[in-house]
Design a protein around this motif. Structure first.
Motif, PDB file in Angstrom:
ATOM      1  N   GLU A  73       0.822  -1.215   0.000  1.00 40.18           N
ATOM      2  CA  GLU A  73       0.000   0.000   0.000  1.00 40.18           C
ATOM      3  C   GLU A  73       0.857   1.266   0.000  1.00 40.18           C
ATOM      4  O   GLU A  73       0.491   2.268  -0.617  1.00 40.18           O
ATOM      5  CB  GLU A  73      -1.036   0.003   1.132  1.00 40.18           C
ATOM      6  CG  GLU A  73      -0.526  -0.164   2.546  1.00 40.18           C
ATOM      7  CD  GLU A  73      -0.499  -1.616   2.990  1.00 40.18           C
ATOM      8  OE1 GLU A  73      -0.245  -2.504   2.148  1.00 40.18           O
ATOM      9  OE2 GLU A  73      -0.727  -1.871   4.185  1.00 40.18           O
ATOM     10  N   TRP A  77       0.742   4.374  -2.532  1.00 39.52           N
ATOM     11  CA  TRP A  77       0.679   5.784  -2.130  1.00 39.52           C
ATOM     12  C   TRP A  77       1.817   6.602  -2.741  1.00 39.52           C
ATOM     13  O   TRP A  77       1.665   7.779  -3.043  1.00 39.52           O
ATOM     14  CB  TRP A  77       0.715   5.909  -0.595  1.00 39.52           C
ATOM     15  CG  TRP A  77      -0.442   5.256   0.091  1.00 39.52           C
ATOM     16  CD1 TRP A  77      -1.708   5.094  -0.396  1.00 39.52           C
ATOM     17  CD2 TRP A  77      -0.444   4.659   1.402  1.00 39.52           C
ATOM     18  NE1 TRP A  77      -2.493   4.434   0.515  1.00 39.52           N
ATOM     19  CE2 TRP A  77      -1.755   4.169   1.630  1.00 39.52           C
ATOM     20  CE3 TRP A  77       0.516   4.496   2.401  1.00 39.52           C
ATOM     21  CZ2 TRP A  77      -2.119   3.513   2.821  1.00 39.52           C
ATOM     22  CZ3 TRP A  77       0.164   3.857   3.584  1.00 39.52           C
ATOM     23  CH2 TRP A  77      -1.143   3.374   3.784  1.00 39.52           C
ATOM     24  N   LYS A 106      -4.704   7.631  -0.094  1.00 43.83           N
ATOM     25  CA  LYS A 106      -3.575   8.270  -0.778  1.00 43.83           C
ATOM     26  C   LYS A 106      -3.444   9.735  -0.343  1.00 43.83           C
ATOM     27  O   LYS A 106      -2.352  10.200  -0.029  1.00 43.83           O
ATOM     28  CB  LYS A 106      -3.793   8.181  -2.287  1.00 43.83           C
ATOM     29  CG  LYS A 106      -2.623   8.704  -3.081  1.00 43.83           C
ATOM     30  CD  LYS A 106      -2.943   8.737  -4.560  1.00 43.83           C
ATOM     31  CE  LYS A 106      -2.151   9.853  -5.197  1.00 43.83           C
ATOM     32  NZ  LYS A 106      -2.631  10.154  -6.549  1.00 43.83           N
TER      33      LYS A 106
ATOM     34  N   GLY B 441      -3.773   0.934  -2.511  1.00 45.49           N
ATOM     35  CA  GLY B 441      -3.473   1.801  -1.368  1.00 45.49           C
ATOM     36  C   GLY B 441      -4.401   1.589  -0.188  1.00 45.49           C
ATOM     37  O   GLY B 441      -4.467   2.424   0.714  1.00 45.49           O
TER      38      GLY B 441
END
Lengths: 245, 484
Positions: A73, A77, A106, B441
């Motif tokens: 993740e 980002w 994000k 994300g």
């Protein structure tokens, strides 16, 4: 932007990548072509941080940061996006809720204020239109019951929403008919900016007629065996993969 | 990393969740010494200034309870509690009956605030009346005047026993007799307090009625009794929400809820249950033995049960409906989440007696850690249930490989024109789904929460708006790796 040095990776003890070297600069489009089993998807999964793949040697720097210090993740980002070869279905999770969660995460990482619901909705509509994703799909669960083409469009839609620095398109053309292919390619070309870059992984030269690469690499048995300009793709199409083996 | 070790990471993360509401407030309590006998029951009744018939009823229930065997059939592991080591009555020492919030012990107010229960203006604005039960005595009742204008009675059970004895005498035990089961009998003997609701003919209750129960005094079992009566063509929505402070000893909880719906009446009963489930090693936690039953007494009456169960070490609960009136309908929507060593054996019973009766059961079980989550349901079509219909759907979601999901559907049909449908699915969150989310994300924790909330959406959407938000949060808390 991306510096891959002597990258080795394996799956369940089998070495798939055997020393990849690749340098991608902002504003560039790189195509990676290769036969089945050459390691194309392994490379994209390793870059995205899938934990089924073990990196045994080498390094990858993304914008000066060691990629292997970052979780999947965090990589997202930082601006890495992977359009999957086979996007998964997530029943029960609405498209809107999914992409909103992703966009908000994000913005939070970047310590910016997330867009207001009105702005967000506007953004969604624009990007949906850009990739030709039917409005009705936005109300559905992520990829659930989508056709192969719709799933691919959905990935490109998500890419448009997340505005990555480096997008890796893993055989995005597979399963797309010629019209869908053209729409997806147009979307990609619209999103192309001087400060972002693409790695386009494909089996066929067809996609590269629409997304024109600056550099073409041919991957074979876990190594890049040839690098050239777009004419390399045409040559390969003519001569077949046996030519590079 | 191998697939197994990845699974383990996710599971470890999820198991780290600590009970968010684990604190106990320091309110002086008047507590009976442990033990149960007829004197204890007489004393409870005397403190509450109950009418004679109620004491008699309690004593009959107690005598019957003594002849009963502890139930063993549920898919749970449990040693029979030592009923002589439990205290059967506790009340806050500052007596109830406040005119305003200012007079309420600030400790109590602060406890409610920690729980995020706004006893003040927010509730008024939201149109929710709160009858807060702290231990055994009601400390605060709101909006009663407003409700009384419409003829709606909403008060604590003790008050009702004093003020409306004829209603209590008529309906108490009419749906759940004290002979019904072991824990219902115990409750009938020693029940401390609870809520009473009466909606007169043709009245639509102007607000959602809500009660927050909270187990507080150490080692004191709570035995609530709730009775809701909806007269012809009336409507009421009742919300029940529960949290409890962290405790080491197991706390016994045995409530009884009775609903009666007359001709054309509708009762919507929603529960969010978040009692202390015990720690990661399975120590502590609430034992929750509940008997909830509604009677669709009149024709075209309707009873809906919606429950979100995330708490308790052990849950034994089957909100049920007897569809007696012709054309009556009932719904049961349930989400049960179990983590660590929690055990839940929950479901419903739909007893169709009337003609053209209809019931729907939607049950969603989510298991994590080493927990066990069972759905147990009975659909009975009596001889008289012409053209009755039932549809049941039981879905289970497993997270990790050490938990269990079980489905025990019982179907008992005595009428050829009746239709019964049952569907069941079991699924697991796939690593590829998690990775897909990660790549966009979304952290693993949020991904699981998204998927789980998606899985439970069908049930959560049945909750009243305010409760739905709370329930989403609660499910997220149950899934979270860190304390939010």
């Amino acid at each position: 932007m991306l510096e891959i040095l002597n990258l080795h990776a394996s799956v369940e003890g089998n070495e798939i990548l055997k020393g990849i070297n690749l340098s991608v600069k902002a504003g560039e489009i790189h195509a990676i072509m290769g036969p089945n089993g050459s390691g194309k998807s392994t490379l994209s999964n390793v870059l995205a941080g899938h934990n089924a793949f073990e990196v045994t040697k080498g390094s990858v720097l993304f914008e000066g940061k060691n990629l292997f210090d970052l979780s999947p993740e965090e990589r997202a980002w930082e601006g890495i996006f992977l359009a999957f070869q086979y996007p998964v279905e997530i029943p029960g999770v609405s498209m809107t809720n999914f992409i909103k969660t992703a966009v908000e995460a994000k913005y939070k990482y970047q310590e910016k204020d997330a867009p207001s619901p009105a702005e967000f909705l506007k953004m969604m509509k624009e990007k949906q239109a850009m990739v030709g994703l039917a409005k009705s799909l936005a109300g559905r669960s992520v990829n659930e019951g989508f056709s192969g083409g719709e799933k691919k469009k959905n990935d490109i839609f998500q890419m448009a929403m997340l505005e990555p620095k480096l997008a890796i398109l893993d055989e995005t053309d597979s399963g797309l008919d010629i019209d869908a292919l053209r729409i997806v390619a147009e979307g990609v070309n619209t999103l192309k900016k001087p400060d972002n870059a693409y790695i386009v992984i494909t089996h066929y030269q067809r996609l590269l007629e629409y997304i024109v690469p600056d550099v073409v690499h041919i991957l074979h048995d876990g190594k890049i065996v040839k690098t050239g300009d777009k004419s390399l793709a045409f040559e390969l199409e003519k001569k077949g993969y046996d030519w590079v083996k | 990393m191998t697939e197994k070790s990845k699974d383990k990471d996710i599971i470890d993360d999820l198991e780290k969740n600590e009970y968010k509401y684990g604190f106990s407030s320091n309110i002086e309590s008047e507590v009976f010494p442990p033990g149960i006998n007829e004197d204890v029951i007489r004393k409870i009744s005397a403190i509450k200034e109950e009418p004679e018939f109620l004491l008699e009823w309690r004593l009959k229930a107690y005598r019957h309870w003594q002849t009963m065997e502890h139930p063993y059939w549920a898919h749970i592991t449990l040693e029979k509690p030592d009923f002589q080591s439990i205290s059967y009555y506790a009340q806050p020492s500052n007596k109830p009956k406040y005119d305003s919030l200012d007079e309420v012990d600030p400790e109590i107010i602060s406890t409610f605030e920690k729980l995020g229960i706004p006893l003040e203006e927010q509730k008024l604005l939201a149109g929710v009346a709160v009858d807060a039960v702290m231990d055994s005595v009601s400390v605060h009742t709101q909006f009663r005047d407003q409700l009384e204008e419409k003829g709606v009675l909403f008060c604590s059970f003790s008050e009702a026993a004093r003020d409306y004895p004829e209603l209590i005498q008529k309906y108490l035990g009419s749906v759940v007799p004290y002979t019904d089961n072991y824990y219902a009998a115990l409750n009938s003997a020693v029940f401390s307090d609870g809520s009473f609701v009466y909606i007169p003919k043709g009245v639509r209750c102007p607000m959602e009625l809500s009660t927050y129960f909270r187990i507080n005094a150490i080692n004191t079992g709570q035995f609530e009794r709730t009775l809701i009566i909806a007269e012809d063509d009336s409507y009421v929505s009742y919300l029940e929400g529960c949290t409890a402070p962290m405790r080491d000893e197991n706390q016994l909880h045995a409530a009884v809820v009775e609903l009666v719906a007359m001709n054309g009446a509708e009762i919507k009963y929603s529960t969010v249950q978040n009692w202390y489930p015990g720690n990661k090693e399975g120590k502590g936690g609430i034992y929750n033995f509940v008997t909830k039953r509604g009677l669709c007494k009149g024709h075209h009456s309707k009873i809906s049960w919606t429950q979100v169960e995330t708490g308790s070490a052990l849950t034994w609960k089957y909100p049920s409906t007897i569809l007696k009136g012709d054309f009556s309908t009932s719904e049961f929507y349930s989400v049960a989440v179990t983590n660590n060593y929690q055990q839940a054996d929950t479901g419903t019973k739909m007893i169709h007696i009337g003609k053209n009766t209809k019931s729907t059961i939607i049950s969603k079980g989510i298991s994590l850690g080493k927990s066990n989550n069972s759905y147990r349901g009975l659909v009975r079509m009596a001889k008289t249930a012409e053209n009755a219909r039932n549809f049941s759907q039981c879905d289970s979601l497993l997270i990790g490989s050490q938990c269990g999901a079980h489905t025990f559907p019982y179907i008992d049909v005595h009428n050829k024109t009746a239709t019964v449908e049952h569907e069941a699915t079991t699924s697991k969150i796939a690593d590829d789904q998690i990775f897909y989310c990660n790549q966009r994300g979304i952290s693993t924790e949020n991904a699981v929460s998204l998927i789980v909330n998606g899985f439970a959406k069908e049930v959560l959407s049945k909750l009243p708006m305010e409760f739905a938000i709370e329930a989403h949060k609660l499910i997220a808390i149950s899934m979270e790796g860190s304390v939010g």
